[in-house]
Design an enzyme around this catalytic site. Structure first.
Site, PDB file in Angstrom:
ATOM      1  N   CYS A  51       0.821  -1.218   0.000  1.00 54.97           N
ATOM      2  CA  CYS A  51       0.000   0.000   0.000  1.00 54.97           C
ATOM      3  C   CYS A  51       0.853   1.265   0.000  1.00 54.97           C
ATOM      4  CB  CYS A  51      -0.907   0.032   1.232  1.00 54.97           C
ATOM      5  SG  CYS A  51      -1.888  -1.457   1.491  1.00 54.97           S
ATOM      6  N   ASP A  83      -2.541  -3.802   7.676  1.00 58.16           N
ATOM      7  CA  ASP A  83      -3.626  -4.622   8.199  1.00 58.16           C
ATOM      8  C   ASP A  83      -3.632  -6.012   7.580  1.00 58.16           C
ATOM      9  OD1 ASP A  83      -4.257  -2.291   9.448  1.00 58.16           O
ATOM     10  OD2 ASP A  83      -6.352  -2.272   8.866  1.00 58.16           O
ATOM     11  N   CYS A 124      -2.283   2.968   3.301  1.00 59.92           N
ATOM     12  CA  CYS A 124      -2.935   1.855   3.987  1.00 59.92           C
ATOM     13  C   CYS A 124      -4.037   2.383   4.911  1.00 59.92           C
ATOM     14  CB  CYS A 124      -1.901   1.034   4.759  1.00 59.92           C
ATOM     15  SG  CYS A 124      -2.424  -0.675   5.076  1.00 59.92           S
ATOM     16  N   ASP A 125      -4.832   1.467   5.436  1.00 61.42           N
ATOM     17  CA  ASP A 125      -6.093   1.809   6.082  1.00 61.42           C
ATOM     18  C   ASP A 125      -5.989   2.881   7.166  1.00 61.42           C
ATOM     19  OD1 ASP A 125      -6.865  -0.251   4.489  1.00 61.42           O
ATOM     20  OD2 ASP A 125      -7.722  -1.487   6.073  1.00 61.42           O
ATOM     21  N   LYS A 126      -5.028   2.758   8.071  1.00 63.05           N
ATOM     22  CA  LYS A 126      -5.041   3.625   9.244  1.00 63.05           C
ATOM     23  C   LYS A 126      -4.249   4.905   9.061  1.00 63.05           C
ATOM     24  CE  LYS A 126      -7.542   0.546  11.039  1.00 63.05           C
ATOM     25  NZ  LYS A 126      -7.406  -0.429   9.939  1.00 63.05           N
ATOM     26  N   CYS A 196      -5.411  -2.309  -1.122  1.00 60.60           N
ATOM     27  CA  CYS A 196      -6.292  -3.420  -1.479  1.00 60.60           C
ATOM     28  C   CYS A 196      -7.414  -2.942  -2.393  1.00 60.60           C
ATOM     29  CB  CYS A 196      -6.853  -4.062  -0.230  1.00 60.60           C
ATOM     30  SG  CYS A 196      -5.576  -4.773   0.844  1.00 60.60           S
ATOM     31  N   GLU A 447      -9.220  -6.187  13.780  1.00 59.54           N
ATOM     32  CA  GLU A 447     -10.114  -6.612  12.710  1.00 59.54           C
ATOM     33  C   GLU A 447     -10.113  -8.133  12.602  1.00 59.54           C
ATOM     34  OE1 GLU A 447      -9.694  -2.819   9.652  1.00 59.54           O
ATOM     35  OE2 GLU A 447      -8.820  -4.753   9.122  1.00 59.54           O
ATOM     36  N   SER A 473     -12.685  -6.089   8.893  1.00 59.16           N
ATOM     37  CA  SER A 473     -12.000  -5.487   7.762  1.00 59.16           C
ATOM     38  C   SER A 473     -13.014  -4.970   6.758  1.00 59.16           C
ATOM     39  CB  SER A 473     -11.108  -6.535   7.093  1.00 59.16           C
ATOM     40  OG  SER A 473     -10.713  -6.116   5.810  1.00 59.16           O
TER      41      SER A 473
END
Length: 560
Positions: A51, A83, A124-126, A196, A447, A473
């Site tokens: 990511c 993640d 990335c996600d966070k 993702c 998650e 997730s």
């Protein structure tokens, strides 16, 4: 140069600041640079995840854009946690806490170096909501750039992504595929840089941030490894300089109406449940009053129109190819779903930006017509009841059922629940409860993509419900309900339920109840004690500071 841009020149003109100037000369500043606004480029580059592996190049492009516009830019870094890599391990407990750590670290550098504005690049996600929390806190002219989505993997003519691998584990366990087929899926799922590919948390938050007005049009859809993304970063560097010229700050953009726009886009696209947690955290940083009720209000009004993974067919690359999130927003605005008068980082309103955008391509199948949606209302549903007095969050896109009533099978951690599922101890009609996985109790609210992937792979995605005070997730789908609050660690009802208690989940009526009386709950509470918290390290600090998931699980929520 306008007065608003002379912050640094005023500071550095004082002869007492010679030592400060000397330090910056060592990193390449000249006399001319001391007369320019100093702009930070907050980079989340890292080799620990695809990511973010390309973000160093993107940060350099943003720096070039800011420099050519007239700023004195400097790149600095913060952390990221993958993640996808930490999923199903103890490392997942660091995922959500990393969001607040990223926000703290960006705030610390921007504040400590007295920067005039900054560009933040997340992948990335966070690190995406972490960047936005810092932007909202500091309230300096700022632009967010999304690192971009990964290309879909390919195997035998079919698209793959990381969720294909998690579900492949369930298929292997059920005997549907062999180990060689699972290895093929693993080796083809992630072909390069980028986040993702489905409408999982990264793409959800990128879309939400563009809808908030904090990234340039197209930023959420431009794929990672493209000239469009590199140009996006260059333009963001230029844009932050123009925001400095106009003295436009994040809190001029991050209004209640802007958050309603973001929620609307997330509902229409069928985004991740994590969007609720992160948008509430960003709103808290911006001093905007946002609650779970705001999500429910819009959920009832906004149709789900995107046929995107995890419950649909397509990925973000496909959406980009037919016009991207910007084209979806143009459609939503035309039909009256968005506030068009909200200010954005272009210096124009959302409506002005979208007037210049292309429509969705004719004949495309990724986005359905508003009068022929996948669902007439949004797929992210807030549930309440005696099992979740403060609320819980479900994602119901793609589900064939809207209600399950069944016996609870209770586990105090994800690992023991996973073992039970793999051992075929969970059957159709069961309600699996995983507790002590909340913000405090996890700690870190991990998650649970692995366990949801296994359930789907074993064919139980529609017939077994999964409840937790942890999270799911953006790649999770099935009958899953997370964010149950109050969490078990603080004595929420989820801590007191027992094997065999009858639980009812009704997504249409937005109910989450267990057939246990108040009197019985009080009797059980007499023999309940919370597990001990960690005593050292970041997670120990986090567990003592973090708020309820119903407040965004933030670490700076202090009740009067």
């Amino acid at each position: 140069m306008t007065k608003d841009l002379r912050i640094k020149s005023q500071v550095f003109s004082d002869e007492k600041r010679a030592p400060n100037r000397a330090m910056l000369r060592a990193v390449g500043f000249t006399d001319e640079d001391f007369l320019k606004p100093q702009v930070g480029i907050a980079s989340t580059w890292s080799e620990v995840t695809p990511c973010n592996i390309h973000i160093n190049e993107l940060a350099v492009r943003a720096k070039q854009g800011a420099k050519e516009a007239g700023a004195a830019p400097l790149i600095f870094n913060t952390i990221t946690v993958s993640d996808g890599i930490s999923m199903g391990t103890e490392g997942m407990r660091y995922s959500l806490p990393s969001r607040d750590l990223i926000a703290d670290s960006i705030e610390t550098v921007v504040g400590g170096e007295s920067l005039d504005g900054f560009v933040a690049i997340g992948g990335c996600d966070k690190n995406m909501p972490g960047c936005m929390m810092a932007i909202a806190r500091m309230n300096l002219p700022s632009v967010f750039v999304y690192g971009g989505t990964i290309k879909p993997g390919k195997l035998e003519g079919k698209d793959l992504d990381i969720v294909s691998v998690f579900e492949g584990v369930g298929q292997y366990n059920s005997g549907a595929i062999d180990s060689q087929e699972l290895t093929k899926i693993e080796c083809h799922a992630c072909p390069g840089a980028g986040s993702c590919g489905g409408m999982y948390t990264a793409n959800t938050m990128a879309s939400a941030i563009e809808a908030l007005g904090m990234s340039l049009p197209g930023s959420s859809s431009n794929p990672a490894e493209t000239d469009e993304k590199r140009n996006d970063c260059f333009d963001a560097g230029q844009a932050v300089y123009h925001l400095l010229e106009k003295n436009i700050r994040p809190r001029d953009i991050l209004t209640k109406e802007a958050f309603e726009n973001a929620i609307t886009v997330v509902m229409a696209l069928g985004g991740s449940t994590n969007a609720i947690l992160h948008l509430m955290a960003i709103a808290h940083s911006a001093d905007v009053d946002l609650s779970l009720e705001d999500f429910n209000k819009l959920q009832k009004k906004v149709p789900h129109i995107a046929d995107l993974k995890p419950s649909g067919k397509y990925v973000m690359q496909d959406l980009h190819d037919v016009g991207g999130v910007t084209a979806v927003m143009k459609l939503l605005l035309k039909e009256g779903y968005l506030h068009g008068d909200c200010l954005t980082v272009t210096g124009k309103t959302l409506a002005e930006n979208l007037a210049e955008a292309e429509d969705l391509k004719e004949g495309q199948k990724v986005i359905l017509p508003l009068d022929q949606p996948l669902r007439a209302n949004g797929p992210l549903v807030v549930l309440k009841g005696n099992l979740a007095p403060e609320g819980a969050v479900a994602k119901v896109s793609g589900l064939k059922v809207t209600r399950i009533t069944g016996p609870a099978k209770v586990f105090d951690d994800e690992e023991s629940a996973t073992k039970a599922i793999l051992a075929d101890e969970i059957v159709e009609g069961d309600v699996v409860v995983i507790r002590y996985e909340g913000p405090k109790g996890g700690p870190g609210m991990p998650e649970m993509l692995s366990i949801t992937g296994i359930l789907v792979g074993k064919g139980l995605g529609d017939t077994v419900a999964l409840l937790t005070d942890g999270r799911f997730s953006g790649g999770s789908h099935g009958f899953v309900i997370g964010h149950i609050a109050p969490e078990a660690q603080v004595g929420g009802p989820i801590a007191l339920i027992q094997n065999g208690d009858i639980v009812t989940i009704n997504s249409e009526e937005q109910i989450l109840n267990v057939e246990v009386s108040d009197e019985e709950f009080e009797e059980r509470r007499k023999s309940w004690t919370p597990p001990p918290l960690l005593e050292r390290g970041y997670l120990a600090k986090y567990s003592r500071l973090v708020s309820s998931a119903s407040k965004g699980a933030v670490t700076d929520y202090f009740e009067e």
